[in-house]
Design a protein around this motif. Structure first.
Motif, PDB file in Angstrom:
ATOM      1  N   SER A 187       3.483   1.946  -1.330  1.00 25.40           N
ATOM      2  CA  SER A 187       4.092   2.315  -2.706  1.00 25.40           C
ATOM      3  C   SER A 187       3.213   2.968  -3.375  1.00 25.40           C
ATOM      4  CB  SER A 187       4.602   1.206  -3.231  1.00 25.40           C
ATOM      5  OG  SER A 187       3.453   0.125  -3.560  1.00 25.40           O
ATOM      6  N   LEU A 188       1.884   2.862  -3.301  1.00 26.27           N
ATOM      7  CA  LEU A 188       0.585   3.488  -4.169  1.00 26.27           C
ATOM      8  C   LEU A 188       0.610   5.071  -4.119  1.00 26.27           C
ATOM      9  CD1 LEU A 188      -2.212   1.071  -3.244  1.00 26.27           C
ATOM     10  CD2 LEU A 188      -0.739   0.972  -5.208  1.00 26.27           C
ATOM     11  N   ALA A 217       0.626  -1.329   0.188  1.00 24.50           N
ATOM     12  CA  ALA A 217       0.084   0.028   0.074  1.00 24.50           C
ATOM     13  C   ALA A 217       0.843   1.467  -0.214  1.00 24.50           C
ATOM     14  CB  ALA A 217      -0.961   0.001   1.364  1.00 24.50           C
ATOM     15  N   LEU A 260      -8.570   1.633  -0.654  1.00 24.56           N
ATOM     16  CA  LEU A 260      -7.689   2.744  -0.803  1.00 24.56           C
ATOM     17  C   LEU A 260      -8.812   3.709  -1.032  1.00 24.56           C
ATOM     18  CD1 LEU A 260      -4.644   4.334  -0.676  1.00 24.56           C
ATOM     19  CD2 LEU A 260      -5.109   4.039  -3.158  1.00 24.56           C
ATOM     20  N   ASN A 263       7.804   0.715   1.288  1.00 28.70           N
ATOM     21  CA  ASN A 263       6.908  -0.350   1.779  1.00 28.70           C
ATOM     22  C   ASN A 263       7.424  -0.692   3.175  1.00 28.70           C
ATOM     23  OD1 ASN A 263       5.053  -0.311  -0.312  1.00 28.70           O
ATOM     24  ND2 ASN A 263       6.338  -1.726  -1.505  1.00 28.70           N
ATOM     25  N   LEU A 294      -7.965  -2.840  -2.947  1.00 31.09           N
ATOM     26  CA  LEU A 294      -6.480  -3.418  -3.230  1.00 31.09           C
ATOM     27  C   LEU A 294      -6.856  -4.714  -2.976  1.00 31.09           C
ATOM     28  CD1 LEU A 294      -4.946  -0.937  -0.867  1.00 31.09           C
ATOM     29  CD2 LEU A 294      -5.151  -0.882  -3.322  1.00 31.09           C
ATOM     30  N   GLU A 343     -10.651   2.339  -4.291  1.00 28.96           N
ATOM     31  CA  GLU A 343     -10.007   1.286  -5.083  1.00 28.96           C
ATOM     32  C   GLU A 343      -9.839   0.091  -4.104  1.00 28.96           C
ATOM     33  OE1 GLU A 343      -5.706   0.800  -7.306  1.00 28.96           O
ATOM     34  OE2 GLU A 343      -6.140   2.713  -6.630  1.00 28.96           O
ATOM     35  N   ASN A 374       3.886   6.356  -3.307  1.00 30.21           N
ATOM     36  CA  ASN A 374       5.295   6.866  -3.483  1.00 30.21           C
ATOM     37  C   ASN A 374       6.060   6.761  -2.187  1.00 30.21           C
ATOM     38  OD1 ASN A 374       5.125   7.082  -6.335  1.00 30.21           O
ATOM     39  ND2 ASN A 374       4.542   8.849  -6.286  1.00 30.21           N
TER      40      ASN A 374
END
Length: 115
Positions: free
Chosen positions: A19-20, A17, A73, A25, A92, A90, A22
């Protein structure tokens, strides 16, 4: 080690999550994203949070449509732009077996739409 679990808790957030938005992780970043309701925490003009949604929460009329039970998300536009108040959900990880009721929102079985 599993990439997520079906318990509504910060330690169960999908490991990918952060990394979504930026971020690296890490568990600390997953903790920051879990049930986040702070505007501009990750990107300007948006409130972004990861929520564990069970089948009851999925069907509450006040909740944003488009997501499934599981890990979602939720991105909410903020500020004076054209996205202000717009909610985007969204999925996940879709699952029908989410348990628990964690998060910053007390009893989010009622609604996570206030995020």
């Amino acid at each position: 080690m599993a990439l997520w679990s079906n318990t509504d808790a910060n330690t169960s957030v999908p490991k990918f999550a952060p990394s979504l938005v930026n971020l690296e992780n890490t568990q600390n970043n997953s903790n920051l994203m879990y049930a986040n309701t702070t505007a501009n925490a990750f990107t300007t003009g948006e409130t972004i949070g990861v929520f564990g949604v069970d089948t009851t929460e999925q069907n509450v009329a006040a909740n944003p449509k488009g997501g499934h039970a599981g890990w979602v998300l939720l991105t909410t536009g903020t500020g004076s732009g054209g996205r202000s108040g717009r909610k985007q959900v969204e999925t996940l990880v879709a699952m029908g077996s989410m348990t628990g009721d964690g998060g910053a929102i007390a009893n989010d079985d009622v609604t996570f739409a206030d995020a």
